[in-house]
Design an enzyme around this catalytic site. Structure first.
Site, PDB file in Angstrom:
ATOM      1  N   CYS A  57       0.837  -1.192   0.000  1.00  0.00           N
ATOM      2  CA  CYS A  57       0.000   0.000   0.000  1.00  0.00           C
ATOM      3  C   CYS A  57       0.885   1.261   0.000  1.00  0.00           C
ATOM      4  CB  CYS A  57      -0.939   0.100   1.188  1.00  0.00           C
ATOM      5  SG  CYS A  57      -2.064  -1.285   1.313  1.00  0.00           S
ATOM      6  N   GLU A  80      18.312 -17.351  -6.628  1.00  0.00           N
ATOM      7  CA  GLU A  80      17.834 -16.030  -7.052  1.00  0.00           C
ATOM      8  C   GLU A  80      17.277 -16.090  -8.484  1.00  0.00           C
ATOM      9  OE1 GLU A  80      16.984 -13.425  -5.688  1.00  0.00           O
ATOM     10  OE2 GLU A  80      17.026 -11.888  -7.233  1.00  0.00           O
ATOM     11  N   HIS A 131      19.752 -36.579  -4.767  1.00  0.00           N
ATOM     12  CA  HIS A 131      19.162 -37.046  -3.512  1.00  0.00           C
ATOM     13  C   HIS A 131      17.650 -36.881  -3.494  1.00  0.00           C
ATOM     14  CE1 HIS A 131      23.093 -37.794  -1.850  1.00  0.00           C
ATOM     15  NE2 HIS A 131      23.472 -36.596  -2.262  1.00  0.00           N
ATOM     16  N   ASN A 167      -1.828   2.574   5.472  1.00  0.00           N
ATOM     17  CA  ASN A 167      -0.910   1.502   5.099  1.00  0.00           C
ATOM     18  C   ASN A 167      -0.519   0.789   6.378  1.00  0.00           C
ATOM     19  OD1 ASN A 167       1.165  -0.121   4.082  1.00  0.00           O
ATOM     20  ND2 ASN A 167       2.674   1.523   4.261  1.00  0.00           N
ATOM     21  N   GLY A 168      -0.732  -0.527   6.427  1.00  0.00           N
ATOM     22  CA  GLY A 168      -0.410  -1.297   7.624  1.00  0.00           C
ATOM     23  C   GLY A 168      -1.533  -2.261   7.935  1.00  0.00           C
ATOM     24  N   LYS A 186       6.420  -4.097  -3.891  1.00  0.00           N
ATOM     25  CA  LYS A 186       7.852  -3.833  -3.753  1.00  0.00           C
ATOM     26  C   LYS A 186       8.292  -3.823  -2.294  1.00  0.00           C
ATOM     27  CE  LYS A 186      11.828  -2.555  -5.478  1.00  0.00           C
ATOM     28  NZ  LYS A 186      12.544  -3.678  -6.120  1.00  0.00           N
ATOM     29  N   ARG A 240       3.999  -0.194  -4.810  1.00  0.00           N
ATOM     30  CA  ARG A 240       3.671  -0.675  -3.462  1.00  0.00           C
ATOM     31  C   ARG A 240       2.368  -1.456  -3.424  1.00  0.00           C
ATOM     32  NH1 ARG A 240       6.790   2.027   0.370  1.00  0.00           N
ATOM     33  NH2 ARG A 240       5.359   1.390   1.989  1.00  0.00           N
ATOM     34  N   TRP A 265      -2.475  -2.903  -1.641  1.00  0.00           N
ATOM     35  CA  TRP A 265      -2.054  -4.293  -1.754  1.00  0.00           C
ATOM     36  C   TRP A 265      -2.885  -5.001  -0.691  1.00  0.00           C
ATOM     37  CZ3 TRP A 265       0.343  -7.945   1.463  1.00  0.00           C
ATOM     38  CH2 TRP A 265       0.879  -9.065   0.811  1.00  0.00           C
ATOM     39  N   GLU A 289       8.563 -15.103  -9.839  1.00  0.00           N
ATOM     40  CA  GLU A 289       7.972 -13.812  -9.527  1.00  0.00           C
ATOM     41  C   GLU A 289       7.391 -13.099 -10.757  1.00  0.00           C
ATOM     42  OE1 GLU A 289      11.288 -11.298  -8.154  1.00  0.00           O
ATOM     43  OE2 GLU A 289       9.825 -10.200  -6.982  1.00  0.00           O
ATOM     44  N   LYS A 323      13.432 -15.062  -9.457  1.00  0.00           N
ATOM     45  CA  LYS A 323      13.074 -14.095 -10.514  1.00  0.00           C
ATOM     46  C   LYS A 323      12.078 -14.733 -11.476  1.00  0.00           C
ATOM     47  CE  LYS A 323      14.057 -11.095  -9.176  1.00  0.00           C
ATOM     48  NZ  LYS A 323      14.867 -10.814  -8.018  1.00  0.00           N
TER      49      LYS A 323
HETATM   50  O1  M6R Z   1      13.254  -4.419   0.664  1.00  0.00           O
HETATM   51  P1  M6R Z   1      13.769  -5.773   1.040  1.00  0.00           P
HETATM   52  O2  M6R Z   1      15.086  -6.073   0.411  1.00  0.00           O
HETATM   53  O3  M6R Z   1      13.803  -6.001   2.514  1.00  0.00           O
HETATM   54  O4  M6R Z   1      12.715  -6.786   0.432  1.00  0.00           O
HETATM   55  C1  M6R Z   1      12.808  -8.164   0.662  1.00  0.00           C
HETATM   56  C2  M6R Z   1      12.006  -8.940  -0.350  1.00  0.00           C
HETATM   57  O5  M6R Z   1      10.650  -8.633  -0.238  1.00  0.00           O
HETATM   58  C3  M6R Z   1      12.478  -8.635  -1.780  1.00  0.00           C
HETATM   59  O6  M6R Z   1      13.833  -8.878  -1.919  1.00  0.00           O
HETATM   60  C4  M6R Z   1      11.709  -9.491  -2.808  1.00  0.00           C
HETATM   61  O7  M6R Z   1      12.011 -10.842  -2.621  1.00  0.00           O
HETATM   62  C5  M6R Z   1      12.111  -9.021  -4.205  1.00  0.00           C
HETATM   63  N1  M6R Z   1      11.176  -8.046  -4.673  1.00  0.00           N
HETATM   64  C6  M6R Z   1      12.189 -10.109  -5.192  1.00  0.00           C
HETATM   65  O8  M6R Z   1      12.599  -9.644  -6.436  1.00  0.00           O
END
Ligand code: M6R
Length: 590
Positions: A2, A463, A486, A99-100, A585, A27, A73, A470, A467
């Site tokens: 949010c 990672e 395994h 927001n929260g 984000k 957000r 969100w 996501e 990606k």
């Molecule tokens: O802002 P942060 O680095 O603490 O965020 C942590 C995760 O939410 C963030 O890295 C998320 O996994 C990425 N958007 C993935 O691409």
């Protein structure tokens, strides 16, 4: 999670508010809403992305010099128009964006319903305008009603509140959710994050938890929850709004990948500061990293580096799991928090716990964010604003900081020299685009992908898989190369592409053999290898040839191939990589 905006201007506010809230769409993009005050509260909202809702109901077409807006969100209640913010009291005299999460909203809602309040949404937020209404009806003024209301709330909240009877001000509140103030020439602003207001002003006041703000056109008052005034510094932001624009690229994600060579250079320039900070770290005999998501993967590389290069016992804990592992912290443990946003709720909570027993270091991208104000030491990653939900350039900047930290802690000149070459070498990776587009075309229909790597390059596999999940919605799994036999080898067949991360170095032969085992089971293999590797011609289906660097440095380059691969698969699948479904984000709820 949010985004909120509020402004009190000397002109019609809606055009500025909508332009500002667009900058916070990263957000959340489940719904959008705006409310302004004239002699009444004017409200427009709808579910969907800002442009979709705007084209239906013209969000800027709403009068008033004072207003608030929200991108959502969803946490409590589906992403419908009814659940979109702003939320109002029974008579539409008070309007709130939030927001929260209000954890005790169910009890409050029951109490208010018994007293005759009518609720129009399923959200936790809606209790707030009804509580303010209740206290105003009992005779309290606007500010005191807000103060009494927040005393009853349990949870996290950044709020912007307007009232029909107080048409010259917005009241803002910050408690465990981010909120900043912008001080401008045409008026003043509240926002969840700095990019929202950069078109209007670069003068920012960072708020702390448990602060209340009265925002007027020509003045800003900040006070604590007991309404004692607080004096705050104004910070001048040095980056401008253009740095947060797409700059000719189709998506922020691609632009941000292209910025990586420069980000590597900028972050390397922090070397001296990092060298100074590590002088204070001589007493530690244990290191613990805490992070989430992509930042967690950067931390894992930190663990491999510290264990192998300095020999200090190191572990990595997911921030959301930290409460189960904090009992053994002591004053000989350094706890390192890695976070792009500096606002991740899980990470903030873990930091507060860790601080009680250990010294803390935060590696953060967003200047002035909550975590930078809590940690004992801070290193900034110098990646600039990252707008795409998928972290790319900030991951690399986190890695550069970690490598610098390790090089300085271990006084490892050889590692420092290797880092100097990385920015130039990273340019070469960007030339793989055409080849990667072909691979993306071929595999866009895959249902599953495996990514394998060993040692320093195992976190790169994780990672790469994150990606993929996501932004393409394809299931991807990162695995240590030696671990496949395994169990997961049972899944391998000719429908599953396997990405093998195979830089030269001591792990090469073993990983190469693991790829042979996979190939023997019919899988297509995509290899990321060194340009002088002649052996892989026999094994590969697709090869991405990278600069000749050792496996210890490879995480800083090979990830770029994997970011581009996910980006182009998402384009092939017609998915907006900047706004993947269900994600945001900045994850400001636990
Ligand atoms: O802002 P942060 O680095 O603490 O965020 C942590 C995760 O939410 C963030 O890295 C998320 O996994 C990425 N958007 C993935 O691409």
């Amino acid at each position: 999670m949010c985004g909120i905006v509020g402004c009190v201007l000397n002109k019609k506010a809606a055009p500025t508010i909508i332009d500002s809230i667009k900058k916070l769409e990263y957000r959340g993009y489940d719904s959008i809403g705006i409310a302004t005050v004239t002699d009444t509260i004017n409200l427009k909202k709808g579910s969907g992305k800002i442009n979709e809702v705007d084209s239906e109901i013209n969000l800027k077409d709403i009068d008033g010099n004072i207003g608030i807006a929200h991108v959502r969100w969803a946490t409590h209640g589906n992403p419908t128009k009814e659940n979109a913010h702003p939320h109002c009291d029974c008579k539409n005299n008070i309007s709130v964006v939030h927001n929260g999460i209000i954890e005790n909203y169910k009890e409050l809602r029951q109490e208010l319903i018994k007293e005759g309040h009518i609720f129009k949404s399923d959200t936790d937020t809606e209790v707030i305008p009804h509580l303010i209404e209740k206290y105003m009806m009992e005779g309290q003024d606007f500010l005191t009603s807000v103060q009494t209301t927040i005393k009853r709330l349990v949870g996290s909240y950044a709020l912007a509140i307007i009232s029909k009877d107080n048409p010259h001000e917005i009241i803002g509140v910050r408690n465990e959710s981010p909120l900043i103030v912008g001080v401008g020439e045409n008026g003043n602003y509240l926002a969840s994050d700095v990019p929202a207001i950069l078109n209007e002003t670069n003068k920012v006041i960072y708020l702390e938890d448990k602060e209340i703000i009265i925002l007027k056109q020509d003045n800003v008052q900040i006070m604590d929850f007991d309404l004692n005034p607080i004096k705050k510094e104004i910070t001048t932001i040095t980056w401008n709004s253009e740095m947060a624009e797409k700059g000719g690229f189709e998506h922020f994600m691609l632009k941000e990948i292209y910025e990586e060579p420069q980000v590597i250079k900028d972050t390397l320039s922090e070397s001296k500061k990092i060298q100074e900070i590590v002088q204070k770290f001589k007493k530690f005999n244990r290191i613990c990293f805490v992070a989430c998501g992509t930042s967690y993967h950067a931390s894992l590389i930190g663990e491999y580096l510290i264990e192998s290069q300095i020999g200090i016992p190191t572990e990595v804990i997911l921030a959301s799991e930290f409460e189960y592992f904090n009992k053994t912290l002591d004053d000989h443990t350094l706890v390192i928090f890695i976070t792009q946003s500096g606002e991740t709720a899980d990470t903030i909570k873990a930091l507060k716990v860790a601080k009680e027993k250990s010294e803390t270091l935060a590696i953060v991208n967003v200047v002035g964010s909550s975590i930078t104000r809590e940690a004992d030491h801070v290193i900034y990653t110098r990646a600039g604003p990252e707008i795409s939900v998928a972290a790319t350039k900030t991951y690399l900047s986190q890695l550069i900081c970690i490598y610098l930290l390790v090089a300085h802690m271990g006084e490892n000149q050889e590692l420092l020299h290797k880092l100097d070459e990385i920015s130039d070498l990273s340019e070469e990776l960007l030339t793989h685009e055409e080849q990667i587009k072909e691979i993306a075309k071929k595999y866009k229909f895959a249902k599953d992908f495996f990514y394998i790597g060993r040692g320093f390059n195992y976190p790169t596999a994780l990672e790469g898989a994150l990606k993929l999940k996501e932004i393409t919605y394809i299931h991807g799994e990162g695995y240590p190369a030696g671990e496949l036999k395994h169990g997961p080898l049972a899944l391998i067949d000719d429908n599953i592409p396997v990405v093998g991360i195979l830089p030269p170095g001591p792990s090469y032969n073993k990983t190469y053999n693991n790829l042979q085992e996979i190939r023997a089971r019919g899988a297509d293999i995509i290899i990321l290898g060194a340009s002088n590797d002649t052996q892989i011609d026999d094994v590969e289906d697709k090869i991405l040839f990278n600069p000749i660097i050792d496996e210890i440095i490879a995480p800083l380059l090979y990830i770029i191939d994997l970011q581009l691969l996910s980006y182009y698969i998402s384009i092939e699948k017609n998915i907006d990589p900047d706004k993947p479904k269900n994600l945001a984000k900045s994850v400001t709820v636990e």
